[in-house]
Design a protein around this motif. Structure first.
Motif, PDB file in Angstrom:
ATOM      1  N   GLN A  60     -22.012  50.023 -19.408  1.00 21.57           N
ATOM      2  CA  GLN A  60     -21.395  48.751 -19.793  1.00 21.57           C
ATOM      3  C   GLN A  60     -21.747  48.524 -21.257  1.00 21.57           C
ATOM      4  O   GLN A  60     -22.912  48.345 -21.603  1.00 21.57           O
ATOM      5  CB  GLN A  60     -21.924  47.623 -18.912  1.00 21.57           C
ATOM      6  CG  GLN A  60     -21.067  46.384 -18.925  1.00 21.57           C
ATOM      7  CD  GLN A  60     -21.584  45.360 -17.939  1.00 21.57           C
ATOM      8  OE1 GLN A  60     -22.547  44.645 -18.221  1.00 21.57           O
ATOM      9  NE2 GLN A  60     -20.971  45.287 -16.775  1.00 21.57           N
ATOM     10  N   ASN A  66     -19.566  38.023 -23.806  1.00 23.31           N
ATOM     11  CA  ASN A  66     -18.947  38.013 -22.481  1.00 23.31           C
ATOM     12  C   ASN A  66     -17.918  39.119 -22.245  1.00 23.31           C
ATOM     13  O   ASN A  66     -17.278  39.142 -21.200  1.00 23.31           O
ATOM     14  CB  ASN A  66     -18.291  36.655 -22.169  1.00 23.31           C
ATOM     15  CG  ASN A  66     -19.252  35.496 -22.247  1.00 23.31           C
ATOM     16  OD1 ASN A  66     -19.037  34.554 -23.008  1.00 23.31           O
ATOM     17  ND2 ASN A  66     -20.340  35.565 -21.492  1.00 23.31           N
ATOM     18  N   GLN A  70     -16.290  49.295 -19.862  1.00 24.11           N
ATOM     19  CA  GLN A  70     -17.081  49.880 -18.786  1.00 24.11           C
ATOM     20  C   GLN A  70     -16.489  51.222 -18.342  1.00 24.11           C
ATOM     21  O   GLN A  70     -15.665  51.285 -17.445  1.00 24.11           O
ATOM     22  CB  GLN A  70     -17.142  48.903 -17.595  1.00 24.11           C
ATOM     23  CG  GLN A  70     -18.091  49.353 -16.499  1.00 24.11           C
ATOM     24  CD  GLN A  70     -18.406  48.227 -15.534  1.00 24.11           C
ATOM     25  OE1 GLN A  70     -18.724  47.114 -15.944  1.00 24.11           O
ATOM     26  NE2 GLN A  70     -18.330  48.514 -14.251  1.00 24.11           N
ATOM     27  N   SER A 103     -14.161  44.542 -19.125  1.00 28.37           N
ATOM     28  CA  SER A 103     -14.981  43.697 -18.257  1.00 28.37           C
ATOM     29  C   SER A 103     -15.285  42.359 -18.917  1.00 28.37           C
ATOM     30  O   SER A 103     -15.710  42.312 -20.073  1.00 28.37           O
ATOM     31  CB  SER A 103     -16.296  44.421 -17.926  1.00 28.37           C
ATOM     32  OG  SER A 103     -17.105  43.651 -17.073  1.00 28.37           O
ATOM     33  N   TYR A 104     -15.037  41.281 -18.171  1.00 25.76           N
ATOM     34  CA  TYR A 104     -15.432  39.941 -18.603  1.00 25.76           C
ATOM     35  C   TYR A 104     -16.647  39.544 -17.779  1.00 25.76           C
ATOM     36  O   TYR A 104     -16.610  39.594 -16.539  1.00 25.76           O
ATOM     37  CB  TYR A 104     -14.302  38.937 -18.396  1.00 25.76           C
ATOM     38  CG  TYR A 104     -14.723  37.510 -18.695  1.00 25.76           C
ATOM     39  CD1 TYR A 104     -14.835  37.066 -20.007  1.00 25.76           C
ATOM     40  CD2 TYR A 104     -15.026  36.625 -17.658  1.00 25.76           C
ATOM     41  CE1 TYR A 104     -15.242  35.775 -20.287  1.00 25.76           C
ATOM     42  CE2 TYR A 104     -15.425  35.324 -17.927  1.00 25.76           C
ATOM     43  CZ  TYR A 104     -15.532  34.905 -19.242  1.00 25.76           C
ATOM     44  OH  TYR A 104     -15.934  33.617 -19.523  1.00 25.76           O
ATOM     45  N   ILE A 105     -17.742  39.155 -18.435  1.00 26.15           N
ATOM     46  CA  ILE A 105     -19.019  38.897 -17.761  1.00 26.15           C
ATOM     47  C   ILE A 105     -19.541  37.521 -18.137  1.00 26.15           C
ATOM     48  O   ILE A 105     -19.598  37.168 -19.324  1.00 26.15           O
ATOM     49  CB  ILE A 105     -20.070  39.956 -18.174  1.00 26.15           C
ATOM     50  CG1 ILE A 105     -19.522  41.362 -17.980  1.00 26.15           C
ATOM     51  CG2 ILE A 105     -21.366  39.764 -17.400  1.00 26.15           C
ATOM     52  CD1 ILE A 105     -20.106  42.380 -18.909  1.00 26.15           C
ATOM     53  N   SER A 110     -18.699  39.237 -12.899  1.00 31.06           N
ATOM     54  CA  SER A 110     -17.871  40.088 -13.754  1.00 31.06           C
ATOM     55  C   SER A 110     -16.498  40.292 -13.125  1.00 31.06           C
ATOM     56  O   SER A 110     -16.358  40.343 -11.902  1.00 31.06           O
ATOM     57  CB  SER A 110     -18.537  41.442 -13.991  1.00 31.06           C
ATOM     58  OG  SER A 110     -18.693  42.145 -12.773  1.00 31.06           O
ATOM     59  N   VAL A 112     -13.220  42.990 -13.737  1.00 33.53           N
ATOM     60  CA  VAL A 112     -12.863  44.231 -14.429  1.00 33.53           C
ATOM     61  C   VAL A 112     -11.412  44.590 -14.153  1.00 33.53           C
ATOM     62  O   VAL A 112     -10.859  44.267 -13.093  1.00 33.53           O
ATOM     63  CB  VAL A 112     -13.771  45.409 -14.012  1.00 33.53           C
ATOM     64  CG1 VAL A 112     -15.217  45.147 -14.396  1.00 33.53           C
ATOM     65  CG2 VAL A 112     -13.651  45.701 -12.527  1.00 33.53           C
ATOM     66  N   ASP A 160     -19.977  44.985  -5.694  1.00 33.13           N
ATOM     67  CA  ASP A 160     -18.634  45.035  -6.270  1.00 33.13           C
ATOM     68  C   ASP A 160     -17.581  45.060  -5.171  1.00 33.13           C
ATOM     69  O   ASP A 160     -17.821  45.593  -4.084  1.00 33.13           O
ATOM     70  CB  ASP A 160     -18.431  46.313  -7.102  1.00 33.13           C
ATOM     71  CG  ASP A 160     -19.494  46.518  -8.158  1.00 33.13           C
ATOM     72  OD1 ASP A 160     -19.379  45.886  -9.209  1.00 33.13           O
ATOM     73  OD2 ASP A 160     -20.432  47.300  -7.919  1.00 33.13           O
TER      74      ASP A 160
END
Length: 195
Positions: A60, A66, A70, A103-105, A110, A112, A160
């Motif tokens: 990652q 953010n 990945q 990926s938004y975290i 998260s 993806v 996940d």
């Protein structure tokens, strides 16, 4: 298609590696619930699903607050279940898959999404007194789209859930008028290390 995918992926990873704010690496594994979707002649059919597994590693690479790229690599057992003359047959399709996801975290959560290329390692039909190598019937590569979500704890453990939609026909020299595509739900766990 493969060359374009690799060129874009290499370029993206090269840029973000230079500009990365955070690097994380980890291991992952879990279950697949896969089927084969057949479409043609204005109709769509989906086989019975079968349970397989996946295992692999991921990175990652932070590119902004953010947001991360990945890339992953994993072994994944897909396929389907069929019935021929009242005999149940499992079609096992083994792939090495390489997704490159955006990926938004935030706060451990998260989301993806992105493309995935997979390379066929083995293909076999198995049933009662049946075990047949059918790899020659399938293309060596497959392209899919991936979307999913996950959660990672402060200790690095997480889970996940993903959906993989096959975008390319997987049957070699297909002149049937039908297209056969992988369809897969993934549910698994991961462990992430800070680098």
């Amino acid at each position: 298609m493969k060359k374009l995918f690799f060129a874009i992926s290499f370029y993206a990873v090269s840029i973000v590696t230079v500009k990365a704010q955070n690097h994380y690496f980890g291991l992952k594994g879990g279950l697949n619930s896969s089927s084969l979707k057949t479409s043609g002649g204005g109709a769509t059919f989906t086989s019975d699903s079968k349970i397989g597994f996946y295992a692999g590693a991921f990175a990652q690479i932070g590119v902004a607050q953010n947001f991360a790229v990945q890339p992953e690599i994993m072994y994944s057992l897909l396929g389907a279940r069929y019935k021929f003359s009242n005999v149940s047959v499992n079609r096992n399709l083994s792939y090495v898959s390489v997704p490159v996801l955006a990926s938004y975290i935030k706060d451990g959560l998260s989301i993806v999404a992105g493309p995935q290329i997979s390379f066929l390692v083995a293909a076999r039909d198995k049933g009662t007194n049946i075990s047949t190598d059918v790899k020659s019937q399938f293309k060596t590569t497959e392209i899919a789209g991936v979307i999913g979500a996950g959660y990672t704890t402060l200790g690095g453990f997480g889970f996940d859930a993903r959906y993989q939609l096959g975008l390319t026909d997987i049957v070699k020299d297909n002149s049937s008028g039908y297209k056969f595509k992988n369809n897969n739900f993934q549910f698994g766990v991961h462990y992430m290390l800070h680098h």
